[in-house]
Design a protein around this motif. Structure first.
Motif, short mmCIF file in Angstrom:
data_model
loop_
_atom_site.label_atom_id
_atom_site.label_comp_id
_atom_site.label_asym_id
_atom_site.label_seq_id
_atom_site.Cartn_x
_atom_site.Cartn_y
_atom_site.Cartn_z
N GLY A 1 38.21 44.00 42.88
CA GLY A 1 39.65 43.78 43.09
C GLY A 1 40.02 42.57 43.84
O GLY A 1 41.24 42.22 44.16
N ASN A 2 39.24 41.43 43.98
CA ASN A 2 39.44 40.25 44.67
C ASN A 2 40.10 39.44 43.43
O ASN A 2 39.75 39.48 42.22
CB ASN A 2 38.18 39.36 45.05
CG ASN A 2 37.53 40.09 46.32
OD1 ASN A 2 38.37 40.79 47.01
ND2 ASN A 2 36.40 40.22 46.11
N ARG A 3 40.92 38.65 43.84
CA ARG A 3 41.84 37.74 42.87
C ARG A 3 41.62 36.12 43.05
O ARG A 3 41.29 35.70 44.18
CB ARG A 3 43.23 37.94 43.25
CG ARG A 3 43.48 39.30 42.83
CD ARG A 3 45.03 39.43 43.57
NE ARG A 3 45.57 39.12 44.78
CZ ARG A 3 45.06 39.82 45.81
NH1 ARG A 3 44.49 40.76 45.93
NH2 ARG A 3 45.37 39.43 46.86
N GLN B 1 40.99 40.75 48.42
CA GLN B 1 41.85 39.56 48.71
C GLN B 1 41.39 38.33 47.90
O GLN B 1 40.59 38.39 46.67
CB GLN B 1 41.10 39.11 50.02
CG GLN B 1 41.35 40.34 51.47
CD GLN B 1 42.70 40.50 51.40
OE1 GLN B 1 43.46 39.40 51.70
NE2 GLN B 1 43.08 41.86 51.54
N PRO B 2 42.34 37.21 47.95
CA PRO B 2 41.88 36.06 47.33
C PRO B 2 40.57 35.54 47.35
O PRO B 2 39.97 35.62 48.69
CB PRO B 2 43.10 34.97 47.82
CG PRO B 2 44.13 35.91 48.39
CD PRO B 2 43.31 37.15 48.95
N GLY C 1 53.76 32.61 34.69
CA GLY C 1 53.84 31.18 33.99
C GLY C 1 52.48 30.89 33.44
O GLY C 1 51.96 31.54 32.61
N MET C 2 52.29 29.60 33.66
CA MET C 2 50.89 29.07 33.34
C MET C 2 49.84 29.04 34.13
O MET C 2 48.63 28.37 34.15
CB MET C 2 50.94 27.66 32.58
CG MET C 2 51.51 27.55 31.30
SD MET C 2 50.48 28.37 30.16
CE MET C 2 48.96 27.38 29.89
N SER C 3 49.72 29.80 35.39
CA SER C 3 48.81 30.08 36.37
C SER C 3 48.39 31.64 35.96
O SER C 3 48.99 32.36 35.57
CB SER C 3 49.40 30.43 37.56
OG SER C 3 49.77 28.99 38.16
N ALA C 4 47.07 31.54 35.92
CA ALA C 4 46.10 32.75 35.76
C ALA C 4 45.62 33.42 36.86
O ALA C 4 45.13 32.80 37.80
CB ALA C 4 44.97 32.57 34.76
N SER D 1 39.64 41.19 34.50
CA SER D 1 41.10 41.09 33.94
C SER D 1 41.48 39.69 34.15
O SER D 1 41.16 39.11 35.25
CB SER D 1 41.83 42.34 34.25
OG SER D 1 42.09 42.16 35.76
N VAL D 2 42.74 39.54 33.62
CA VAL D 2 43.61 38.42 33.88
C VAL D 2 44.95 39.04 33.53
O VAL D 2 45.56 39.58 32.88
CB VAL D 2 43.31 37.15 32.93
CG1 VAL D 2 43.61 37.39 31.59
CG2 VAL D 2 44.10 35.85 33.33
N ARG D 3 46.08 38.25 34.43
CA ARG D 3 47.31 38.59 34.21
C ARG D 3 47.84 36.87 34.41
O ARG D 3 47.56 36.20 35.22
CB ARG D 3 48.01 39.48 35.15
CG ARG D 3 47.92 39.17 36.60
CD ARG D 3 48.73 40.20 37.43
NE ARG D 3 48.53 40.00 38.97
CZ ARG D 3 49.29 39.18 39.59
NH1 ARG D 3 50.03 38.47 39.10
NH2 ARG D 3 48.98 39.04 40.63
#
Length: 146
Positions: free
Chosen positions: A133-135, A43-44, A123-126, A118-120
């Motif tokens: 697996g939390n974001r 989850q976030p 736009g300019m939000s990372a 990792s990062v994806r």
């Protein structure tokens, strides 16, 4: 060279939750991270910025830890890099924004987030993902992260 910049160059970070800058300014970070088998895994990550604090005093009180870097990624607009990883016994996560020459712009240390792998970009939000697996999404154009 400030304390934070010196620690970063030595591969270390402060051990208190915070958003640290090379000028030795710091803002509290409030981050709760669920465990790997917690029902909220994947989850976030709850995240908010608090008040300023004394960086030298925080380091004296809480100590420092080595940085384990798991990724470096160029920003989509070419303005620098982001880096992430962790430290400690697997509970500490860090995220950093770097200038184009990879010098430190800021480092966010989170004691209970676990390492970021990792990062994806949106736009300019990372969107950073930890080992559970939390974001965690950060707007890199906001004043705190710019």
């Amino acid at each position: 060279m400030g304390i934070v910049d010196g620690l970063w160059k030595a591969g270390e970070m402060p051990l208190r939750d915070g958003l640290y800058r090379p000028d030795d300014s710091g803002l509290e970070l409030h981050v709760d991270g669920p465990g790997a088998y917690h029902p909220d895994a994947g989850q976030p990550i709850p995240f908010r910025i608090g008040e300023r604090f004394d960086v030298a005093q925080a380091i004296e009180r809480h100590g420092i830890e080595g940085v384990d870097t798991y990724f470096e990624s160029p920003l989509p607009d070419g303005s620098g890099w982001v880096s992430g990883g962790g430290g400690g016994m697997g509970n500490i996560g860090y995220l950093a924004r770097l200038h184009t020459d990879r010098s430190l712009r800021w480092v966010a240390v989170m004691f209970h987030s676990n390492p970021f792998l990792s990062v994806r970009y949106e736009g300019m939000s990372a969107v950073f993902t930890n080992d559970w697996g939390n974001r965690l999404m950060l707007d890199l154009t906001s004043p705190a992260f710019g």
